[in-house]
Write a protein that holds these residues in place. Structure first.
Motif, PDB file in Angstrom:
ATOM      1  N   VAL A 234       0.821  -0.955  -0.271  1.00 19.89           N
ATOM      2  CA  VAL A 234      -0.692  -0.031  -0.112  1.00 19.89           C
ATOM      3  C   VAL A 234       1.078   1.042  -0.200  1.00 19.89           C
ATOM      4  CG1 VAL A 234      -1.713   1.099   1.457  1.00 19.89           C
ATOM      5  CG2 VAL A 234      -1.769  -1.303   1.410  1.00 19.89           C
ATOM      6  N   PRO A 235       0.246   2.406  -1.118  1.00 17.10           N
ATOM      7  CA  PRO A 235       2.334   3.032  -0.706  1.00 17.10           C
ATOM      8  C   PRO A 235       0.818   3.961  -0.065  1.00 17.10           C
ATOM      9  CG  PRO A 235      -0.031   3.984  -2.360  1.00 17.10           C
ATOM     10  CD  PRO A 235      -0.088   2.600  -2.004  1.00 17.10           C
ATOM     11  N   ILE A 236       2.256   4.898   1.004  1.00 15.63           N
ATOM     12  CA  ILE A 236       2.210   5.616   2.407  1.00 15.63           C
ATOM     13  C   ILE A 236       3.176   7.026   1.102  1.00 15.63           C
ATOM     14  CG2 ILE A 236       3.260   6.786   3.563  1.00 15.63           C
ATOM     15  CD1 ILE A 236       1.841   4.000   4.147  1.00 15.63           C
ATOM     16  N   TYR A 237       1.261   8.151   1.090  1.00 17.23           N
ATOM     17  CA  TYR A 237       2.374   9.632   0.432  1.00 17.23           C
ATOM     18  C   TYR A 237       2.580  10.453   1.225  1.00 17.23           C
ATOM     19  CZ  TYR A 237      -0.244   6.937  -3.180  1.00 17.23           C
ATOM     20  OH  TYR A 237      -0.740   5.937  -4.096  1.00 17.23           O
ATOM     21  N   GLY A 238       2.143  10.035   2.538  1.00 17.22           N
ATOM     22  CA  GLY A 238       2.845  11.203   3.734  1.00 17.22           C
ATOM     23  C   GLY A 238       3.637  10.626   4.325  1.00 17.22           C
ATOM     24  N   LYS A 239       4.205  10.785   5.801  1.00 19.19           N
ATOM     25  CA  LYS A 239       4.918  11.256   6.127  1.00 19.19           C
ATOM     26  C   LYS A 239       5.268  10.010   7.194  1.00 19.19           C
ATOM     27  CE  LYS A 239       6.366  15.654   6.045  1.00 19.19           C
ATOM     28  NZ  LYS A 239       6.962  17.468   7.497  1.00 19.19           N
ATOM     29  N   ALA A 240       3.375   9.058   7.713  1.00 19.33           N
ATOM     30  CA  ALA A 240       3.726   8.071   8.416  1.00 19.33           C
ATOM     31  C   ALA A 240       4.547   6.255   7.625  1.00 19.33           C
ATOM     32  CB  ALA A 240       2.110   7.054   8.049  1.00 19.33           C
ATOM     33  N   GLU A 241       5.170   6.320   8.830  1.00 20.10           N
ATOM     34  CA  GLU A 241       5.804   5.142   8.691  1.00 20.10           C
ATOM     35  C   GLU A 241       5.368   3.838   7.749  1.00 20.10           C
ATOM     36  OE1 GLU A 241       7.303   0.964   8.872  1.00 20.10           O
ATOM     37  OE2 GLU A 241       6.173   1.820  10.471  1.00 20.10           O
ATOM     38  N   SER A 242       4.028   3.827   8.149  1.00 21.59           N
ATOM     39  CA  SER A 242       3.226   2.057   7.600  1.00 21.59           C
ATOM     40  C   SER A 242       1.916   2.169   8.178  1.00 21.59           C
ATOM     41  CB  SER A 242       3.409   1.476   8.249  1.00 21.59           C
ATOM     42  OG  SER A 242       3.413   1.020   9.554  1.00 21.59           O
TER      43      SER A 242
END
Length: 262
Positions: A234-242
């Motif tokens: 699942v792509p992460i577009y913000g700064k969340a690690e996961s």
């Protein structure tokens, strides 16, 4: 019933232990939402329904449905219900229900288009939320490995918010044998894992497939990933690690639902 120390109260409370659930084939459902759903959708599972005088008046719809289904209703005090339940505030309603699970043969006979398989999922809240998400996304069933949490544990049941009674659950499955059977049935096996090289928006979800979800801490074992047709991230577009397991599963399931309902 007014005595919190009664043998019946103790026997209901004992259902919080897996050993007792396994021995009796019963489990406890707490709170109006979950009780409403089992009464509405699987009344044949209900052995006894316990309620306070206040909840009898407040939840007249549940009481009417239970009476129409000829269920056994027992009025108890708040103290008795609290002694029966795993939560401190069970909200006036609880039901003892029979454990019923489907088989993988049952599920495959229905030619499912969307499934989710939980492998080594240990957190009750995550497991329950995935079951709820699978229900909302229109999955045909939830498959649960033999190394995962008991889906009839109190915290899992509460986390499903009644979805436990809306779709089949197949439990106690050996993962690698299950993956072989799913592939033989023509179901594409997709691993959802942060190590994936394929991004979720790039996956073809039009055909029958199963999402394989791993442990909350270490994800999927390499041997399981190797059995899958594709490992998807699942792509992460913000700064969340996961994303946590339940969030990732819900995102994947809804991507599948969107592809199947275009």
């Amino acid at each position: 019933m007014t005595n919190p120390g009664a043998d019946r109260v103790k026997s209901v409370r004992a259902l919080s232990r897996r050993s007792v659930r396994d021995k009796t084939g019963r489990f406890l459902v707490e709170g109006p939402q979950s009780v409403r759903e089992v009464v509405a959708h699987r009344p044949e599972l209900v052995v006894d329904l316990y309620l306070t005088a206040e909840s009898r008046a407040r939840h007249a719809d549940i009481v009417a449905a239970a009476e129409a289904a000829d269920l056994y209703l027992h009025e108890v005090t708040d103290e008795v219900l609290a002694a029966m339940c795993d939560t401190l505030a069970p909200q006036g309603l609880a039901a003892v229900c029979r454990v019923v699970t489907a088989t993988l043969d049952d599920v495959l006979a229905g030619q499912p288009r969307l499934l989710v398989l939980l492998t080594n999922v240990r957190d009750p809240g995550n497991a329950g939320t995935v079951i709820r998400g699978a229900d909302a996304a229109g999955a045909a069933a939830v498959l649960v490995s033999d190394a995962s949490v008991d889906v009839h544990a109190p915290k899992v049941v509460r986390s499903t918010a009644g979805s436990l009674f809306h779709l089949p659950l197949v439990t106690g499955l050996p993962v690698e044998e299950t993956l072989v059977r799913l592939r033989e049935a023509g179901i594409r096996v997709l691993a959802a894992d942060g190590a994936g090289t394929t991004l979720l928006p790039d996956v073809d979800l039009s055909g029958p497939h199963v999402w394989v979800m791993g442990n909350e801490a270490w994800g999927l074992e390499e041997s399981v990933r190797d059995q899958c047709d594709e490992v998807v991230r699942v792509p992460i577009y913000g700064k969340a690690e996961s994303l946590n397991l339940a969030m990732a599963a819900t995102v994947c399931l809804y991507a599948s639902a969107a592809a199947h309902n275009r």
